[in-house]
Design an enzyme around this catalytic site. Structure first.
Site, PDB file in Angstrom:
ATOM      1  CB  SER A  19     -34.332 -47.097 -35.574  1.00  8.61           C
ATOM      2  OG  SER A  19     -33.567 -48.284 -35.668  1.00  8.61           O
ATOM      3  CG  HIS A  70     -32.811 -45.342 -31.852  1.00  7.38           C
ATOM      4  ND1 HIS A  70     -32.778 -45.035 -30.506  1.00  7.38           N
ATOM      5  CD2 HIS A  70     -33.145 -46.650 -31.941  1.00  7.38           C
ATOM      6  CE1 HIS A  70     -33.086 -46.133 -29.809  1.00  7.38           C
ATOM      7  NE2 HIS A  70     -33.311 -47.116 -30.645  1.00  7.38           N
ATOM      8  CG  ASP A  94     -32.406 -50.048 -32.716  1.00  5.31           C
ATOM      9  OD1 ASP A  94     -33.213 -49.666 -33.586  1.00  5.31           O
ATOM     10  OD2 ASP A  94     -32.539 -49.814 -31.500  1.00  5.31           O
ATOM     11  CG  MET A 135     -37.740 -51.677 -25.224  1.00  5.22           C
ATOM     12  SD  MET A 135     -36.993 -50.820 -26.615  1.00  5.22           S
ATOM     13  CE  MET A 135     -37.507 -51.882 -27.973  1.00  5.22           C
TER      14      MET A 135
END
Ligand code: DX5
Ligand code: ZN
Length: 231
Positions: free
Chosen positions: A12, A37, A39, A141
């Site tokens: 991320s 990734h 975010d 999550m």
């Protein structure tokens, strides 16, 4: 994007150097990252603001592989076109972001982009039950969304196992996001996950000038996950 359930590592960029997103994307891909990734946070659905479609468009030329965009925003629908134009390969919407998640997923798929459904820690696996044929990915999550570097929530492992059963042989990825490192990766891989997001566990070990640390971290997480699958 062809589908297979081999273990994929998706660093991320929330944990990367915000002054060098392009170079960081190139560095993690060169060091073995399977997906990037991204975010996206709006300061409304989550108590933090990160970046949006303009950043996705800016980093797109620096990503050879999959740009995996995690939308921690509400509402989602007015912004889908912007992320599609920015070049997202996957757009993941939170089930909790509004009353019409089925329509949101239809809109994403209708734009020719893979659709993901994200479930917060408080949302049961059953929230995905009516959507299994409308998605290409479920994102579980394992922290409350909004920040990197949080503690892994082991309570979510049973949900991962349940979702793996519910998915069956559908071509749906099971992606895990939050607190993934070499010690937690085996727990989620054994439960059925195939895509592992890792922010701090990758970026804290290197830099774009010394990316070898990124590679070591990615390899360590991957081998820990793969070893758990053969157990
Ligand atoms: C949290 C984000 C996660 C986070 C992961 O809201 O969705 O992707 O950046 O960071 P780590 O791996 O440090 O928990
Ligand atoms: Zn994420």
């Amino acid at each position: 994007m062809t589908f297979d359930r081999s273990i994929k590592i998706a660093p991320s960029i929330l944990a990367s150097d915000f002054a060098a997103f392009g170079a960081e994307c190139e560095a993690i891909e060169a060091q073995g990252a399977d997906w990037v990734h991204v975010d996206v946070m709006d300061g409304h659905f989550v108590p933090n603001i990160s970046f949006g479609a303009a950043t996705c468009a800016a980093i797109r030329p620096h990503i050879r592989g999959v740009m995996d965009v995690h939308l921690m925003i509400a509402p989602i629908d007015p912004y889908i076109d912007g992320f599609v134009e920015a070049g997202a390969d996957i757009l993941t919407a939170h089930a909790e972001a509004g009353p019409h998640v089925h329509r949101t997923l239809q809109t994403i798929r209708g734009a020719g982009v893979k659709a993901g459904l994200a479930l917060n820690p408080g949302t049961p696996a059953e929230a995905a039950e009516m959507l299994l044929d409308d998605i290409d990915l479920i994102l579980v999550m394992t922290v409350n969304p909004g920040f990197g570097g949080q503690k892994f929530l082991a309570s979510q492992v049973a949900k991962i196992r349940r979702l793996r059963e519910m998915i069956g042989d559908r071509p749906v990825h099971l992606e895990i996001d939050g607190g993934i490192d070499p010690s937690t990766a085996p727990l989620v891989a054994e439960a059925g996950a195939d895509v592992l997001v890792a922010g701090s566990a990758v970026f804290k070990h290197g830099s774009r000038d010394a990316p070898e640390g990124y590679g070591r971290a990615i390899r360590e997480i991957r081998s820990a996950a793969e070893a758990a699958r053969t157990r």
